[in-house]
Design a protein around this motif. Sequence first.
Motif, PDB file in Angstrom:
ATOM      1  N   GLN A   2      50.751   8.104  97.757  1.00 17.89           N
ATOM      2  CA  GLN A   2      51.664   9.243  97.788  1.00 17.89           C
ATOM      3  C   GLN A   2      50.961  10.527  97.344  1.00 17.89           C
ATOM      4  N   LYS A   3      50.125  10.424  96.323  1.00 14.90           N
ATOM      5  CA  LYS A   3      49.394  11.598  95.834  1.00 14.90           C
ATOM      6  C   LYS A   3      48.516  12.178  96.939  1.00 14.90           C
ATOM      7  N   GLU A   4      47.779  11.288  97.630  1.00 10.17           N
ATOM      8  CA  GLU A   4      46.895  11.730  98.709  1.00 10.17           C
ATOM      9  C   GLU A   4      47.685  12.271  99.897  1.00 10.17           C
ATOM     10  N   PHE A   6      50.506  13.978  99.805  1.00  9.27           N
ATOM     11  CA  PHE A   6      50.882  15.367  99.524  1.00  9.27           C
ATOM     12  C   PHE A   6      49.665  16.282  99.413  1.00  9.27           C
ATOM     13  N   GLN A   7      48.524  15.737  99.043  1.00 12.09           N
ATOM     14  CA  GLN A   7      47.336  16.570  98.867  1.00 12.09           C
ATOM     15  C   GLN A   7      46.643  16.895 100.181  1.00 12.09           C
ATOM     16  N   TYR A   8      46.585  15.929 101.105  1.00 10.11           N
ATOM     17  CA  TYR A   8      45.752  16.093 102.297  1.00 10.11           C
ATOM     18  C   TYR A   8      46.507  16.216 103.612  1.00 10.11           C
ATOM     19  N   GLN A   9      47.758  15.791 103.647  1.00  7.12           N
ATOM     20  CA  GLN A   9      48.509  15.810 104.910  1.00  7.12           C
ATOM     21  C   GLN A   9      49.470  16.983 104.926  1.00  7.12           C
ATOM     22  N   GLN A  11      52.533  19.328 105.300  1.00  8.31           N
ATOM     23  CA  GLN A  11      53.948  19.007 105.088  1.00  8.31           C
ATOM     24  C   GLN A  11      54.845  19.881 105.964  1.00  8.31           C
ATOM     25  N   LYS A  14      59.603  21.056 101.899  1.00  8.68           N
ATOM     26  CA  LYS A  14      59.228  21.046 100.490  1.00  8.68           C
ATOM     27  C   LYS A  14      59.828  19.837  99.764  1.00  8.68           C
TER      28      LYS A  14
END
Length: 391
Positions: A2-4, A6-9, A11, A14
């Motif tokens: 989940q962290k990755e 939101f960080q790399y994909q 959106q 919000k």
Amino acid sequence: MQKEFFQYQAQTTKFAAGFEVEKAEGSYIYGTDGRKYLDFVAGVSANTLGHSHPKIVSAIKEQADKYLHVMVYGEYAQEMPVKICQLLAAATPEPLEVTYLVNSGAEAIDGSLKLAKRYTGREEIISFKNSYHGNTHGALSVSGNEYHKREFRPLLPLVNFIEFNSEKDLEKITEKTACVILETIQGAAGFLVPESNYLKKLKSRCEEVGALLILDEIQPGFGRTGKLFAFQHYGIVPDILVMGKGMGGGVPVGAFMSSRKIMETLSHSPKLGHITTFGGNPLIAAASYATLKEVLDSGLMNEVDEKEQLFRKLLVHPKIKNINGRGLMLAVNLGSPEYTLDVAKRCMEKGLIVFWQLYRNEYLRISPPLTINKSEIEEGCKIILETLGED
């Protein structure tokens, strides 16, 4: 994960759920949390036969063992693209006979608009208020919600909008109109259906002035309303038919279909009137053929009306204002966007996946796979009613 995510994909909102998927099968999605979730959304009407249907998976594997992409669309004769187009021609009424395979519903919308302009030699497009046709520039131009469009202007010129189900507005379709484009059932607006023979009156007006009628069946197509395409309920045939979503049973695909006479205008003056590298990809075509064959042969469409009635029978509650839609595309009005989003969140916590309508967030989306069974419908409706009863 989940962290990755939101960080790399990138959106699109919000408030994405970030739900971590382990696998999916039948009517259920399994999370990395070890729980299973009953799916009342089907990838937003895309998973026609549920998740990982064995005939679709087998078709993909079989094609993958032969070859993947070999040439841009329209140059080589490949078995599975030919077979899906041939089956579509057999399953739809005349004069629909030729299919152009593309990558998505939105691309199919763009292609259909180009085709109508090319064939008629006209420039004006008429669409409908509160319509939704996709997010490419062309598809967005004919979508009828200004909030979703205004930051991306300028869009296509000479696009005018009329009211859905308004007989009076049909007068605005004239000899200047290249085409009229509409969803057979308005999706983002809350699954609104045509009333009072509206589609017959619309088709008659188009014929009177020489405009082409484009029907967007990206959501209701492939059996979701109990017919292969929803227009078959209403006694008309479009000049151009657009499809996508459920066509591939879970893989990305779109297509537009018309008579040979209309479609052939994309092949000359100029040549390559529409071109796509991956349209008609054999892997995608194999999945699409397996999906269509199963929809036609399985008898699932014959069960749609009974399943709709079961949903309507079970989903009775003081907080439910009304239920729009037809077949297995239903919109449940819960009164306010905030409440509907909260209900969807709490249903997810209880193991049920539901969603909301793009423009009308007060409507809870119910669009399960055609393969959903009676006990699964009862299980999901029980969760919805329990959630509504908590307030």
